[in-house]
Design a protein around this motif. Structure first.
Motif, PDB file in Angstrom:
ATOM      1  N   ILE A   3      99.023 120.622  89.783  1.00 11.34           N
ATOM      2  CA  ILE A   3      98.935 119.614  88.427  1.00 11.34           C
ATOM      3  C   ILE A   3      98.242 118.326  88.980  1.00 11.34           C
ATOM      4  N   ILE A   4      98.932 117.665  90.134  1.00  9.27           N
ATOM      5  CA  ILE A   4      98.411 116.282  90.726  1.00  9.27           C
ATOM      6  C   ILE A   4      96.974 116.345  91.002  1.00  9.27           C
ATOM      7  N   LYS A   5      96.656 117.278  91.810  1.00  5.24           N
ATOM      8  CA  LYS A   5      95.091 117.710  92.211  1.00  5.24           C
ATOM      9  C   LYS A   5      94.283 117.824  91.156  1.00  5.24           C
ATOM     10  N   THR A   6      94.768 118.504  89.861  1.00  3.67           N
ATOM     11  CA  THR A   6      93.772 118.804  88.762  1.00  3.67           C
ATOM     12  C   THR A   6      93.621 117.270  88.153  1.00  3.67           C
ATOM     13  N   PHE A   7      94.600 116.598  87.836  1.00  6.65           N
ATOM     14  CA  PHE A   7      94.659 115.123  87.217  1.00  6.65           C
ATOM     15  C   PHE A   7      93.927 114.268  88.042  1.00  6.65           C
ATOM     16  N   GLN A   8      93.912 114.206  89.427  1.00  4.06           N
ATOM     17  CA  GLN A   8      93.166 113.614  90.434  1.00  4.06           C
ATOM     18  C   GLN A   8      91.791 113.643  90.384  1.00  4.06           C
ATOM     19  N   ASP A   9      91.331 115.144  90.020  1.00  2.00           N
ATOM     20  CA  ASP A   9      89.856 115.532  90.194  1.00  2.00           C
ATOM     21  C   ASP A   9      89.336 115.014  88.719  1.00  2.00           C
ATOM     22  N   MET A  10      90.029 114.932  87.647  1.00  2.00           N
ATOM     23  CA  MET A  10      89.394 114.801  86.346  1.00  2.00           C
ATOM     24  C   MET A  10      88.229 113.290  86.396  1.00  2.00           C
ATOM     25  N   LYS A  11      88.632 112.408  87.235  1.00  3.60           N
ATOM     26  CA  LYS A  11      87.752 111.196  87.160  1.00  3.60           C
ATOM     27  C   LYS A  11      88.009 110.626  88.359  1.00  3.60           C
TER      28      LYS A  11
ATOM     29  N   LYS B  51      91.332 104.646  91.521  1.00  8.16           N
ATOM     30  CA  LYS B  51      91.665 103.647  92.453  1.00  8.16           C
ATOM     31  C   LYS B  51      92.920 104.200  93.342  1.00  8.16           C
ATOM     32  N   VAL B  52      93.668 104.794  92.818  1.00  9.44           N
ATOM     33  CA  VAL B  52      94.847 105.121  93.389  1.00  9.44           C
ATOM     34  C   VAL B  52      94.850 106.799  93.683  1.00  9.44           C
ATOM     35  N   GLN B  53      95.189 106.895  94.854  1.00  2.49           N
ATOM     36  CA  GLN B  53      95.287 108.479  95.394  1.00  2.49           C
ATOM     37  C   GLN B  53      96.771 108.773  95.220  1.00  2.49           C
TER      38      GLN B  53
END
Length: 339
Positions: free
Chosen positions: A325-333, A336-338
């Motif tokens: 879930i985190i990876k999908t949300f991170q790759d959406m756009k 600034k924050v990882q």
């Protein structure tokens, strides 16, 4: 509660020593009493059943509370509950309500199954009605037999059914013009069952039946074997403001095309096993009220949908790891924050 648990434990041990109970995995589990309150998804069947099974322990604890009370009010309260419990009226009501709710509770559980389709709903309702009618017509003697055995076991006085009935709210000088038998069989037994039957009739009246039958006709099981355009048209007649005569004729023609399409033309409909679950829809509405309440009434439709789907389909989302879930949300756009 500690005293109640200890009393239960001692009662079970005595029954095991006397050979009245057998030892086995999952047997002789400790029972509990739930607080009386309104219920939506269940019934009070379990509470009545547990009260009967725990009756001896309940009486024992009330006696202990009366003896060890720290004030006159506590003692009077415990004695009042104790005297109320040890009456034929309470014993009768416990067993009657358990039998009545056992029937409606079974219907309740069946209606909430996710795999339950609308077509089977009316059959379950009719079964419940017939079982209640059988209880009313044929099972009075068996109920009295169960109550009498219970009263004998717990040393509760059984009244003479041929004597005039005396209500606890009526002066003993003003006897009723009917017998104890009439009171319990007519005013209580028949009256309660009739009310339960009336409740089912009110909830599943002629309009509701037509509506459910119409919806059930769209069930895709066995290549839409339950499809019946006449029943669907009857359902449509319940909405005269939405369907005038012209629309009715148009719909009838569209239904004829629809059944040919889903049965013989469009292969996407060939492997469907069902569309309707009676409880799933109401659970979805419950979830909507839970998510979009008075404190969160301004959320947008997209955000609301995003919250509602995981809440309703929690069984699916629980199987998805948090890292995915985190990876999908991170790759959406780009962010600034990882995370």
């Amino acid at each position: 509660m500690d005293d109640l648990r200890d009393s239960q434990k001692a009662t079970i041990q005595d029954a095991l020593d006397m050979g009245e109970l057998t030892i086995g995995r999952g047997l002789n589990q400790q029972l509990g009493l739930s607080r009386a309150c309104d219920t939506r998804w269940g019934s009070h069947y379990k509470s009545f059943n547990n009260f009967i099974l725990m009756f001896g322990s309940i009486v024992e604890v009330l006696e202990s509370l009366a003896l060890d009370a720290r004030s006159m009010d506590e003692r009077a309260n415990a004695m009042g509950h104790l005297e109320s419990c040890q009456t034929f009226e309470v014993a009768f009501m416990l067993h009657l309500m358990r039998d009545v709710l056992a029937i409606s509770n079974e219907l309740n559980k069946c209606l909430q199954r996710k795999e339950q389709d609308v077509a089977n709903v009316m059959l379950l309702v009719e079964v419940a009605k017939k079982r209640l009618q059988v209880l009313r017509d044929d099972e009075w003697n068996s109920l009295i037999a169960k109550v009498s055995i219970f009263c004998t076991k717990h040393e509760i006085l059984i009244p003479n059914f041929e004597e005039p009935y005396v209500s606890s709210l009526r002066s003993r000088r003003r006897l009723a013009h009917y017998t104890v038998l009439h009171h319990y069989r007519v005013e209580v037994f028949c009256n309660i069952i009739d009310r339960q039957l009336q409740e089912l009739n009110d909830r599943f009246n002629e309009v509701s039946i037509d509506l459910l039958h119409g919806i059930a006709c769209l069930n895709p099981i066995n290549s839409f074997s339950s499809f019946d355009s006449k029943k669907i048209m009857r359902m449509v007649e319940l909405y005269p403001n939405d369907f005038d005569e012209f629309n009715m004729d148009t719909l009838e023609n569209q239904l004829a095309s629809y059944i040919v399409d889903v049965r013989d033309v469009d292969e996407r409909f060939s492997d469907l096993n069902g569309l309707f679950a009676t409880a799933s829809v109401e659970r979805a509405f419950s979830a909507m009220k839970f998510i979009k309440n008075d404190l969160r009434s301004q959320m947008s439709d997209d955000f609301f949908s995003g919250c509602l789907v995981p809440f309703v389909e929690k069984d699916v989302f629980d199987s998805i790891p948090n890292d995915a879930i985190i990876k999908t949300f991170q790759d959406m756009k780009p962010r600034k924050v990882q995370l």
